[in-house]
Design an enzyme around this catalytic site. Structure first.
Site, short mmCIF file in Angstrom:
data_model
loop_
_atom_site.label_atom_id
_atom_site.label_comp_id
_atom_site.label_asym_id
_atom_site.label_seq_id
_atom_site.Cartn_x
_atom_site.Cartn_y
_atom_site.Cartn_z
N ASP A 168 0.86 -1.19 0.00
CA ASP A 168 0.00 0.00 0.00
C ASP A 168 0.89 1.23 0.00
OD1 ASP A 168 -3.02 0.84 0.60
OD2 ASP A 168 -1.68 2.19 1.71
N ASN B 135 -3.38 13.03 -3.68
CA ASN B 135 -4.54 13.38 -4.49
C ASN B 135 -5.16 14.69 -4.01
OD1 ASN B 135 -4.54 11.28 -6.32
ND2 ASN B 135 -5.74 9.92 -5.00
N HIS C 77 -5.65 14.59 -8.76
CA HIS C 77 -5.67 13.19 -9.19
C HIS C 77 -4.62 12.87 -10.27
CE1 HIS C 77 -9.14 11.81 -6.88
NE2 HIS C 77 -9.68 13.00 -7.13
N ASP D 196 -2.18 9.71 -10.28
CA ASP D 196 -1.99 8.76 -11.40
C ASP D 196 -0.51 8.59 -11.72
OD1 ASP D 196 -4.71 8.52 -11.54
OD2 ASP D 196 -4.96 9.85 -13.28
N GLU E 55 -4.73 2.33 -4.21
CA GLU E 55 -3.27 2.40 -4.15
C GLU E 55 -2.69 1.11 -3.63
OE1 GLU E 55 -4.72 3.98 -0.19
OE2 GLU E 55 -5.38 3.98 -2.26
#
Length: 551
Positions: free
Chosen positions: A425, A433, A438, A442, A468
């Site tokens: 994770d 974010n 965002h 990405d 994630e």
């Protein structure tokens, strides 16, 4: 490997190639079969009409040859049993008076018979084959010639196939169905008895005493080229003379043209026994014909054992027939271009055109179907990829990952190999974010996925199982080795900065939990993930950016 080869062979495009190849081969085979049928039909037709033309010529020749045998039988009968009549006595008396004249003619009842022409006893001495040594035999022969003249007068050049029949005696006289000028008798008689066909009629040169044919030669009376049939006349052991029939090559040519079918574009040549042309149907010289002397000689050799036949020489089709009543062959030569202009040739061209059009349509259909299949396969690959991979990180999505993981789990369990799992994770991903947007998130995901993939082996399976969250299955891998891999991933992530844009860079860290089947011999993926997830939570609770393996 075998299954892989079978899979490649059974690809849709290969099956289409095979199907179209079978259709093309089948259509070609059918076309070839029909072409062979047409070829056989063409050859049969060519032989049939040539045999028919030869039969028509044979029929005419047979009538003339039968007439020659009739005359010989008649002469033999009269020679064996001569009948004394006023007419015969008058002829013999006339001969006794004229026999010393250089040229003489005996004509009894000119309206009912033909004259007998001859030369003197003295002139006779100049010809070795001629003789009047036996008076009784001479009288019998003159009597027989008178009998023959009564019948020979009915000879009609306009009706008969031959234009002249005659009897040539070794006693120095002859009887002809076509009267000639008596002023030329000695010259003509000397020319005739000097011809090879007269010498060839002797018992020595013609022991079978049958009909003999000459080559074509120029007639003595400016009648053009003629061929002659001769039949010797014998009684007992004595050779009396020769029955002769002359045939005009011009008449033979006209008759041959009448026999040939109007639709047939052919070159028919009648050859004599010396392989020389007697009649050529199209009237062109031999040098312009599609056959040479060597080929004619080869055909005569072949014909020695068969009455008819055919052969192919390059682009020419040659048929031949041996005549029974003529000492020679009738040969037809047809070139490929001439054959294609005929009915069979036109049908063959249509057949080949249809095959060509069908092949072009088949090829166009094949290309269209192949393009369609490629598009469908490309679409299928795209849809399959989208169904199994995450579009952002280009790694397996959750469903596809667990499908792969289950198969690897079953494989390792069967082989009793250790199976490990890493749950990963990204730390503080939500704040990325929230603070940078965002797009930045990405970029971080793509960066992390690339580093993880670079640290794994080919046999390992990586998948994105959450926002994630990533999960890694390591086949044939124990806990210690799995921890090393996890540490390698963590270290590379922590050591690299991510360029978000021209103004921002980030360091990405991750917390990782490791579990293995070595601990409990439990290969179920759900169990291993649950254990790894608990250890991931422990890593986060311990400060993040670390690996927890429960050790």
């Amino acid at each position: 490997m075998i299954a892989d080869k079978q899979s490649r062979f059974l690809r849709p495009e290969n099956i289409v190639h095979l199907c179209f190849a079978v259709v093309f081969a089948f259509s070609t085979l059918l076309t070839w079969r029909e072409a062979l049928v047409l070829k056989s039909s063409y050859e049969t037709t060519e032989r049939a009409w040539l045999v028919q033309a030869a039969s028509g010529l044979e029929h005419q020749l047979q009538q003339s040859i039968d007439e020659m045998y009739f005359f010989r039988n008649m002469l033999r009968h009269v020679l064996s049993a001569p009948l004394e009549t006023d007419k015969s006595r008058e002829a013999l008396n006339s001969f006794a008076v004229k026999r010393h004249d250089p040229l003489w003619k005996i004509n009894i009842h000119s309206a009912r018979s033909l004259p007998i022409n001859g030369i003197s006893d003295e002139a006779l001495q100049g010809f070795p084959l001629l003789s009047r040594a036996d008076p009784k035999r001479l009288e019998n022969e003159l009597t027989a010639a008178l009998e023959m003249s009564d019948i020979l007068q009915f000879n009609n050049p306009q009706r008969d196939f031959h234009y002249r029949s005659w009897y040539l005696s070794r006693a120095g006289f002859y009887l002809s169905s076509v009267p000639d000028d008596s002023a030329g008798t000695l010259k003509s008689y000397g020319s005739v008895v000097s011809r090879p066909y007269f010498h060839d009629a002797s018992p020595k040169n013609n022991p079978e005493r049958g009909v003999r044919w000459t080559e074509a030669y120029q007639s003595l009376y400016d009648e053009g080229e003629v061929v002659t049939a001769t039949l010797p006349v014998d009684q007992g052991d004595y050779w009396y003379g020769v029955i002769i029939m002359d045939f005009s090559t011009q008449s033979l040519h006209q008759y041959l043209q009448a026999l040939l079918p109007k639709w047939q574009d052919a070159h028919v040549i009648l050859f004599d026994r010396a392989h020389k042309p007697v009649v050529i149907s199209d009237g062109k010289p031999m040098s312009e014909q599609e056959i040479n002397a060597a080929q004619v000689s080869d055909i005569f050799t072949r014909a020695s054992g068969a009455s008819s036949g055919h052969l192919r020489e390059g682009g020419r089709f040659i048929t031949w027939v041996r005549l029974q009543h003529f000492d020679g062959l009738m040969i037809n030569v047809q070139t490929l271009s001439e054959g294609m202009r005929g009915e069979t040739g036109r049908i063959t061209l249509v057949l080949m055109l249809m095959w060509g059009i069908f092949s072009l349509v088949l090829l166009a259909s094949h290309q269209a179907i192949i393009r369609l299949i490629k598009r469908l396969l490309s679409l299928q690959e795209t849809l399959t990829w989208r169904a199994n991979y995450d579009g952002l990180t280009r790694q397996l999505n959750r469903t596809a990952f667990f499908d792969h993981a289950e198969r690897l789990s079953a494989f390792c369990e069967r082989r009793q190999q250790p199976l490990s799992l890493i749950q990963l994770d990204l730390d503080h991903f939500k704040s990325v974010n929230d603070s940078l947007g965002h797009h930045a998130g990405d970029v971080v995901l793509i960066h992390a996925a690339a580093i993880m993939a670079d640290c794994l082996r080919k046999s390992d399976v990586l998948g994105r199982v959450g926002g994630e969250e990533f999960c890694i299955v390591l086949p044939d891998t124990g806990v210690a080795e799995a921890v090393e891999i996890a540490e390698r991933i963590r270290g590379k992530l922590a050591s690299k900065e991510v360029l978000i844009d021209s103004a921002h860079t980030l360091k990405v860290t991750a917390s990782l939990g490791v579990s293995s089947s070595e601990e409990t011999q439990n290969y179920q993926i759900e169990h291993l993930q649950s254990v790894a997830d608990d250890r991931l939570y422990q890593a986060k609770q311990s400060g993040r950016n670390r690996v927890s393996s429960g050790a």
